[in-house]
Design a protein around this motif. Structure first.
Motif: not given
Length: 70
Positions: A43-70
């Motif tokens: 998404s960063l390579d695409s330089q499309n702000e909407e795609n970047i924002s969506h992918a960022y939010n998804c990654l952030e949520e997964l990190i929070e979930d995984l970090d909590y489990e760890f």
């Protein structure tokens, strides 16, 4: 003067956090995080702000979930 999306502090920070967590994980959690990191980088390579924002939010949520489990 526009900064490429991959060079912003916000995006560099989440990638660094994701990569550090990736090193600590095993199995399915690691595979899932790898896929999310890859999607975010694409998404960063695409330089499309909407795609970047969506992918960022998804990654952030997964990190929070995984970090909590760890």
């Amino acid at each position: 003067f526009k900064i490429p999306p991959g060079d912003t502090l916000r995006n560099k920070t989440i990638l660094a956090k994701a990569e550090a967590l990736y090193e600590e994980l095993l199995g399915e959690d690691r595979d899932n995080l790898e896929a999310y990191i890859s999607h975010f980088e694409q998404s960063l390579d695409s330089q499309n702000e909407e795609n970047i924002s969506h992918a960022y939010n998804c990654l952030e949520e997964l990190i929070e979930d995984l970090d909590y489990e760890f």
